[in-house]
Structures are given as C-alpha cells and as structure tokens.
Design a protein around this motif. Structure first.
Motif, PDB file in Angstrom:
ATOM      1  N   GLU A   1      38.452   5.663  58.117  1.00 48.94           N
ATOM      2  CA  GLU A   1      37.322   5.254  58.954  1.00 48.94           C
ATOM      3  C   GLU A   1      37.674   5.324  60.436  1.00 48.94           C
ATOM      4  OE1 GLU A   1      35.372   1.562  57.943  1.00 48.94           O
ATOM      5  OE2 GLU A   1      34.082   1.681  59.708  1.00 48.94           O
TER       6      GLU A   1
ATOM      7  N   GLU B   1      36.172  -3.410  59.901  1.00 48.48           N
ATOM      8  CA  GLU B   1      37.192  -2.359  59.906  1.00 48.48           C
ATOM      9  C   GLU B   1      38.301  -2.605  60.923  1.00 48.48           C
ATOM     10  OE1 GLU B   1      34.074  -2.224  60.633  1.00 48.48           O
ATOM     11  OE2 GLU B   1      33.603  -1.022  62.389  1.00 48.48           O
TER      12      GLU B   1
ATOM     13  N   ASN C   1      34.002   4.651  54.989  1.00 49.71           N
ATOM     14  CA  ASN C   1      34.251   3.334  55.585  1.00 49.71           C
ATOM     15  C   ASN C   1      35.180   2.578  54.642  1.00 49.71           C
ATOM     16  OD1 ASN C   1      32.210   3.396  57.846  1.00 49.71           O
ATOM     17  ND2 ASN C   1      30.901   3.795  56.091  1.00 49.71           N
TER      18      ASN C   1
END
Ligand code: AMP
Ligand code: GLY
Length: 417
Positions: A100, A71, A287
């Motif tokens: 996220e 991420e 996510n």
C-alpha cells in the motif's frame, strides 16, 4: 487479555466494537480513539504513528495484542518493532505494507506475478525535471497516481490534458504530497464497475471475508471531490462466487506466492480495490488494512468469533472459512466543508444511541468536551443500518439518521441506490 486498537476513526470504533462483542472479558485500549471508543475501553493520548511510543505503552500497560486500524503505523513498521519485543500485532510487516505504501512496489509485484492491472509506466521527479516525462505526450483519458501514502488524495483520473497538467503540478511542482510524490504511476484508464475485496491472511494463506462497495465522492450521483469515503454497503449484488473465484485465482494466490518468493510473510487484512473491466477483475490498488467506512459494514455482518480468528491468525492459524450473514449499509455524516476546511467543536445531538438489531452508530471525528459530544474531524459519525437485505439495511440507516443533528451535517442521500 489486553487489546490495543490504533487509530481514531469509524473503522477503529467498529474494530473495537466487534472484538469486544466477541471477547467480553478482554480489556480494551485505543490510541488515540474517539468519543465512541471511550465507551469500550480507555483512550490513550499517544501517537499511533510512532512505533516506539506504541511499543513502550504496550510494555507499560501489559498489552497482549495490537490491532492497527490505519496504514500509517504499519508502513512505519509497528508490527516489526512489536514482534521483536514478543508482542502480538495483527497486521503486516513493514516490507509487506509496501503493497500500500508504495504503488510502484505494488505494480512491480503485479508485473512479476502477472496479476491483471492497468498497463503502466513509472516516472520520477528527475524524469519530470529533465523533460523525460513530457506532459504533452500523455494521451487522455489516463490515471496519474503519486506512489506513496497520500490519504486517498494522490490519485488523479485525467479526462483532459489540462487535468494532466494539474496533477503533475500538484505532485511535482507544488509538492503537495512531499516525498510521497517522488515517483508517479501513469496508467491506462479502465472503464468498468468497482468493488472492494477483503481477505484475512496469516503467513501468506488467506480466507475471504466479503465484498463491499464504497462511495468515494462527496455528493450524490458521484459528483464533487473525492473523500475518504461517504458510505458503503455489504454484500454487493455483483460480488458473485464466480468473481470471487477469479480474484482469488488470478490475483490473491499469485500475490501470496510472489510475496513468499521474496521471503515476505503477510499476516493481517488484505483489501483490494478492483475494477471489473470487460468481465475481468483488475487491481486498482492494494491496501494492507480494513477500509473506512467498509469496516463499519463488513464487521457487523461477520457471524463467527472475530476475536478468536484474529488471535489465531496472529499465531499462524486460520479457520476453514469466515462466515457472514445479513446486510449492512453505512452512511457517513461529515462536517460542513469536508474534505476541505471545516469547523470543529460543533455540538452533536443523538436521540437514542444504544445499538439495536436495526442500527449501530460508530463514531469517527468526535470527542467529549465538558460532557458534550462535539465534532473533531471531517468525517464525524457513521450510521450503520442492519437487515436481512440491503433494502432493509438502507431503510434502517436512513431512518436512524433522522435522530442525529449537528450544524452543517452533510451526508449522501443515495448510498445503496
Ligand atoms: P486508487 O487510489 O488507486 O484506489 O484510485 C482511486 C480511485 O480512482 C478508484 O477508486 C477509481 O475510481 C479511480 N481509478 C484508479 N485507477 C483507475 C484506473 N486505472 N482506471 C479507472 N479509474 C481508476
Ligand atoms: N474507503 C477507502 C479506504 O479506506 O481506503
């Protein structure tokens, strides 16, 4: 075609493995990669979290497509910067990655789109300092989450008031998460069964990939501290068609519509942590990437050409559906002491590493040192068993793990039980 995968874990080895399997002529690069990815392509020692460094390497090496695994590069805007330079990047933009990177952003979107999630309040560091947030008034059980990116360590399930004190102390007094802990979410504790939902998206359209179940706690029977993930399997017995339909109708579709309304385009993987509470799926978290170790089981089960799907999705096209078959189960082998302090440089011995119909080994915290493979991280190796059923996949994974040895190796004995 030249493809660069950002990251260095088991997930990134699995991404590279599946893309290469489906696109043999492509050339692969990993930044920074590990001792497993170097068998698929060239490991580059650059910082994947610096979008400008990534963009400059992409120009230099004439990279056509970038696939960010974790991420962080996405939340730093790697997609936006690469796109400006005319490079394809399979992942969401910085504004979409806030789903996220900011739990408070995600909660506000869910509130707006009426997506089922635990009732919550948002507090800031100032609220804590001024006494507006009074820890003594927080009734347990409750869940406290630092809003920003905390590598999976920013969520505290508080069963007693002492847990509330500990969570607030870590976030607001010790500042263990720095500015990522400037805001917190205090939300209702939901009882139920967890499942991870994965979809592949292109310009706010989505296609289901699969469900996975992961094991976050270090020890058997869900004891011990939370980790990045100690194992996973797919498909999941309770991941039914009915559940999938509910998730898509009440969560994914309204989410995509709300993003569209805010003029945010979403392309890439969407992974939703779900709690099935009273027969209704609630969002625990969004996510913007594949999970680790969920990717290690989801990708080997995809029957279709994943490289084609990713390239086309980056260009705005999606297939009718994404087909998967069989079952996969992953056991993570970790260093002694993980997730706290652990030793690095421990030699790893693997008897028979070549994949078969029964297993694949994905590297995570490993590197090559004078011709030997040694540990270089907390989660070291992923042993993935394959089979027609979960039972077969589990048997194959636990059989293969006997062929791997390193001092202090720790793994759970109950993945898939
Ligand atoms: P998160 O960081 O939001 O994914 O949460 C990490 C873990 O904490 C989840 O996998 C759940 O096991 C637990 N958790 C998070 N939110 C809740 C909630 N509202 N109720 C119960 N458990 C939760
Ligand atoms: N396995 C949990 C995650 O990747 O976030």
């Amino acid at each position: 075609m030249r493809i660069l995968v950002l990251g260095s874990g088991g997930r990134e080895h699995a991404i590279g493995w599946k893309l290469k399997k489906d696109y043999k002529e492509a050339e692969f690069f990993f930044a920074p990669g590990n001792a497993g990815t170097e068998k698929l392509g060239l490991n580059l020692s650059i910082n994947p979290n610096d979008p400008y460094e990534v963009a400059s390497v992409c120009s230099e090496l004439k990279i056509d497509l970038v696939f960010p695994g974790p991420e962080n590069p996405l939340s730093y805007g790697v997609k936006d910067i690469l796109e400006k330079e005319g490079k394809m990047c399979f992942g969401p933009s910085q504004s979409a990655a806030q789903l996220e990177a900011s739990k408070s952003f995600a909660k506000k979107i869910m509130e707006e789109a009426r997506i089922p999630t635990a009732p919550f309040k948002i507090y800031t560091l100032d609220d804590f300092k001024s006494g507006k947030l009074n820890p003594e008034k927080i009734k347990t059980p409750i869940v406290i989450k630092a809003s920003g990116l905390c590598a999976g360590k920013g969520t505290f399930v508080c069963k007693a008031s002492t847990d509330v004190q500990t969570a607030l102390e870590k976030i607001f007094i010790k500042r263990e998460f720095g500015d990522q802990g400037n805001e917190i979410i205090v939300e209702e504790f939901l009882e139920g069964e967890e499942i991870s939902y994965f979809a592949l998206c292109s310009n706010n359209e989505f296609r289901f990939i699969g469900f996975a179940r992961d094991y976050k706690r270090l020890m058997d029977n869900d004891q011990g501290p939370n980790t990045g993930g100690m194992g996973a399997y797919t498909p999941v017995e309770y991941g039914t068609e009915e559940l999938r339909n509910k998730i898509e109708k009440y969560i994914v579709s309204p989410l995509m519509e709300e993003l569209h309304r805010r003029k945010i385009l979403y392309t890439g993987i969407l992974y939703i942590g779900i709690m099935i509470h009273k027969n209704t799926p609630y969002v625990l978290e969004f996510n913007v990437r594949l999970g680790d170790p969920e990717a290690q089981v989801i990708l080997p089960c995809i029957k279709d050409n994943f490289a084609d799907i990713v390239i086309q999705a980056s260009e705005g096209k999606l297939p009718q559906r994404i087909n998967s078959e069989g079952s996969a189960l992953c056991i993570v082998m970790a260093s002694q002491g993980y997730p706290d302090k652990y030793k690095k440089g421990v030699e790893i011995k693997i008897k028979g590493e070549e994949e078969s119909d029964e297993f694949i080994i994905f590297h995570a915290g490993t590197k090559r040192d004078n011709g030997k493979i040694v540990s270089s991280g907390g989660r070291v190796l992923n042993v993935v068993g394959l089979g027609k059923t979960k039972y077969e996949a589990k048997l194959n994974a636990y059989n293969k793990i006997k062929d791997i040895n390193f001092e202090g190796a720790h793994f759970r004995k109950d993945i898939g039980s």
